[in-house]
Design an enzyme around this catalytic site. Structure first.
Site, PDB file in Angstrom:
ATOM      1  N   HIS A 141       3.094   4.399 -12.072  1.00 12.16           N
ATOM      2  CA  HIS A 141       4.247   3.532 -11.800  1.00 12.16           C
ATOM      3  C   HIS A 141       3.981   2.153 -12.400  1.00 12.16           C
ATOM      4  CE1 HIS A 141       1.780   1.702  -8.726  1.00 12.16           C
ATOM      5  NE2 HIS A 141       1.691   2.836  -8.061  1.00 12.16           N
TER       6      HIS A 141
ATOM      7  N   HIS B 161       0.532   0.448 -12.112  1.00 14.01           N
ATOM      8  CA  HIS B 161      -0.478   0.877 -13.096  1.00 14.01           C
ATOM      9  C   HIS B 161      -0.245   0.155 -14.427  1.00 14.01           C
ATOM     10  CE1 HIS B 161      -0.181   4.526 -10.416  1.00 14.01           C
ATOM     11  NE2 HIS B 161      -1.491   4.334 -10.414  1.00 14.01           N
TER      12      HIS B 161
ATOM     13  N   CYS C 249     -10.079  10.121   8.028  1.00 14.50           N
ATOM     14  CA  CYS C 249      -8.685  10.200   7.567  1.00 14.50           C
ATOM     15  C   CYS C 249      -8.665  10.920   6.225  1.00 14.50           C
ATOM     16  CB  CYS C 249      -8.044   8.819   7.429  1.00 14.50           C
ATOM     17  SG  CYS C 249      -6.397   8.927   6.681  1.00 14.50           S
TER      18      CYS C 249
ATOM     19  N   CYS D 179      -7.134   8.838   3.339  1.00 14.75           N
ATOM     20  CA  CYS D 179      -8.027   7.818   2.768  1.00 14.75           C
ATOM     21  C   CYS D 179      -9.290   8.455   2.196  1.00 14.75           C
ATOM     22  CB  CYS D 179      -8.462   6.816   3.823  1.00 14.75           C
ATOM     23  SG  CYS D 179      -7.132   5.849   4.518  1.00 14.75           S
TER      24      CYS D 179
ATOM     25  N   CYS E 263      -4.321   5.988  11.358  1.00 14.48           N
ATOM     26  CA  CYS E 263      -4.606   5.239  10.140  1.00 14.48           C
ATOM     27  C   CYS E 263      -3.328   4.516   9.724  1.00 14.48           C
ATOM     28  CB  CYS E 263      -5.058   6.183   9.033  1.00 14.48           C
ATOM     29  SG  CYS E 263      -4.996   5.395   7.413  1.00 14.48           S
TER      30      CYS E 263
ATOM     31  N   HIS F 266      -1.677   5.755   6.486  1.00 15.12           N
ATOM     32  CA  HIS F 266      -1.126   7.104   6.396  1.00 15.12           C
ATOM     33  C   HIS F 266      -0.350   7.525   7.634  1.00 15.12           C
ATOM     34  CE1 HIS F 266      -4.272   6.990   3.307  1.00 15.12           C
ATOM     35  NE2 HIS F 266      -3.377   7.678   2.631  1.00 15.12           N
TER      36      HIS F 266
ATOM     37  N   LYS G  32       7.782  -2.914  -0.601  1.00 14.75           N
ATOM     38  CA  LYS G  32       6.638  -2.142  -1.056  1.00 14.75           C
ATOM     39  C   LYS G  32       7.139  -0.858  -1.726  1.00 14.75           C
ATOM     40  CE  LYS G  32       2.392  -0.107   0.649  1.00 14.75           C
ATOM     41  NZ  LYS G  32       1.566   0.278   1.783  1.00 14.75           N
TER      42      LYS G  32
ATOM     43  N   LYS H 255       7.160   6.464  -2.142  1.00 13.81           N
ATOM     44  CA  LYS H 255       7.907   7.674  -2.439  1.00 13.81           C
ATOM     45  C   LYS H 255       9.046   7.836  -1.443  1.00 13.81           C
ATOM     46  CE  LYS H 255       5.076  11.293  -4.359  1.00 13.81           C
ATOM     47  NZ  LYS H 255       4.246  12.413  -3.952  1.00 13.81           N
TER      48      LYS H 255
HETATM   49 ZN   LIG Z   1      -5.639   6.869   5.882  1.00 17.12          ZN
END
Ligand SMILES: [Zn+2]
Length: 488
Positions: free
Chosen positions: A17, A20, A126, A129, A143, A146, A298, A301
């Site tokens: 994206h 990057h 996690c 992660c 987390c 996530h 932010k 997706k």
């Molecule tokens: Zn995580």
């Protein structure tokens, strides 16, 4: 002088994206700038292709893992052409010929130094992660990255004695042997290190992580990301006694690692610890960029606001995208991408700014081209001074990696030239000598602006050179196409 510059290697579990793109473009401009200075530049990028997230993403896609990373890496490799990047090499961590031997050799160096040991470890893991979490990291037992409760897991892992190197890492950052840019990130990492470095888990049982570099002489263990991914900076240039490669001796240490703020700790704490342990010199500097939001939000997706650089480039061209990311996002800080602001910049800075200036000067200059000139007699001292100042400000912006400042300085020069032409009104000048002198001065400023802008906008630079070029003491003007067609 050699200049070895790297980007982080991208995790290829999803397509690239605009974030990057930012990092690659920043590194590309720095590489091009150093090439112009006559440095022997080696610009490395690559892909991080191991880990649980990739294994699971491949499973979800119903693909063989190697085929999955082969395909996804291609998306990242294509950025080179899309964004007009000038990297020299692309390293992939799943490359068993180029990458694995060096990563394993680095492991063995750490082991031989007595810095790797095996330990049972129990914790909250996690999967997103791919790391153990402390209670402190969790929000409402989940987390925060996530929104998922970690799993309780016990593992026997290899650990690296990072704590042992805390003082040495700290002092090397403090005395700028390892320079961290910008200052805010330097302070951040120093306070993190001062709060105490702990030993780091360096492997996973192979049954939990079957996709990665095998730990040498311990077939039940797979290297965790550190000794695998970070080693790319060494393996790409031939770090391994099995491959005799003199490039390593010439190129290491890296002159600059370009990374995102999320991986500062890995690069400025774990990586230096590993290098010290292996008896290798540290990189000279690490430049840390921020993150991009899209229209203030932010990128994610689920929100569906991920900006694909390829789509932008297809519509507007690579240079406008490069320009926006480097001008609007302050290097080293967070910034925002907004299509409205992007089109505003396109129109005001590129079409009406640089594009218009080139068209005006070349249209007038063509009438008397080629123009022989004498630098000391024909170029006004005020013009020389303005150009000198612009050049010096540009140099210092590059030294501090403030690419947005460098660009804004070039655009001040462009505005100055615009104003100069408006004031001199060369289209009304009847006297041939005066007309010639005004065009020499305008052409000279444009020539300086062209040199300064070229690392940022390489394609535009080439197009300008077809319309105005200098040989020795002659300026040639030849009208060409509009550099930046107006947006509809
Ligand atoms: Zn995580």
């Amino acid at each position: 002088m050699k200049f070895y510059i790297t980007t982080a290697i991208d995790y290829v579990n999803a397509p690239p994206h605009i974030g990057h793109a930012l990092e690659k473009i920043q590194a590309d401009v720095l590489a091009r700038y150093h090439r112009v200075k006559g440095d022997d530049v080696f610009f490395l990028t690559g892909a991080d292709e191991h880990g649980l997230k990739i294994l699971r993403a491949a499973e979800t896609a119903g693909q063989n893992t190697q085929a999955f990373v082969d395909a996804n890496s291609e998306h990242f490799k294509r950025l080179k052409e899309i964004l007009n990047l000038s990297w020299d090499d692309f390293i992939r961590t799943s490359d068993q010929t180029r990458h694995w031997p060096g990563a394993q050799e680095l492991w063995l160096k750490l082991l031989a130094g007595g810095d790797l040991y095996k330990k049972k470890y129990q914790g909250l893991y996690c999967v997103g992660c791919e790391s153990f979490k402390t209670e402190r990291d969790l929000v409402n037992g989940k987390c925060p990255d996530h929104n998922q409760a970690p799993e309780k897991m016990e593992q026997e892992n290899w650990f690296f004695k990072l704590a042992k190197y805390q003082k040495e890492i700290e002092s090397k950052i403090k005395n700028n042997e390892l320079k961290i840019i910008p200052e805010s990130r330097r302070n951040e990492i120093l306070s993190f290190i001062e709060s105490g470095l702990e030993d780091v888990s360096f492997s996973r049982p192979k049954k939990d992580l079957p996709w990665g570099v095998p730990v040498p002489n311990d077939p039940d263990q797979t290297m965790y990301v550190w000794c695998d991914a970070l080693a790319n900076y060494l393996t790409a240039i031939g770090y391994s006694s099995k491959i005799q490669d003199s490039r390593f001796k010439t190129l290491w240490p890296a002159d600059l690692h370009v990374i995102g703020k999320d991986i500062l700790r890995f690069h400025a704490a774990i990586w230096p610890g590993m290098l010290i342990s292996a008896g290798l010199p540290l990189p000279k500097a690490i430049f840390v960029h921020g993150f991009i939001t899209v229209e203030g939000q932010k990128m994610s997706k689920s929100v569906g606001n991920i900006v694909d650089p390829a789509v932008l480039v297809k519509k507007y061209g690579a240079d406008p995208v490069r320009y926006y990311l480097l001008r609007e996002i302050p290097s080293g800080e967070d910034g925002d991408f907004s299509l409205g602001k992007f089109e505003d910049r396109y129109t005001s800075d590129l079409a009406n700014g640089l594009g218009n200036l080139v068209a005006r000067v070349v249209t007038l200059g063509e009438k008397i081209s080629p123009v022989k000139f004498d630098f000391s007699a024909d170029v006004d001292s005020e013009v020389k001074k303005i150009c000198n100042n612009a050049y010096q400000a540009y140099e210092s912006s590059f030294e501090n990696i403030k690419l947005h400042d460098a660009l804004s300085g070039v655009w001040s020069l462009i505005s100055w030239a615009d104003k100069y032409i408006n004031e001199k009104r060369p289209w009304e000048i009847k006297d041939e000598g005066t007309f010639r002198k005004v065009l020499i001065n305008a052409g000279y400023i444009l020539g300086v602006a062209l040199n300064l802008v070229e690392p940022f906008l390489p394609e535009t630079g080439e197009k300008i050179r077809q319309q105005i070029w200098f040989d020795n003491s002659v300026i040639n003007f030849k009208k060409g196409d509009n550099l930046f067609p107006r947006l509809n």
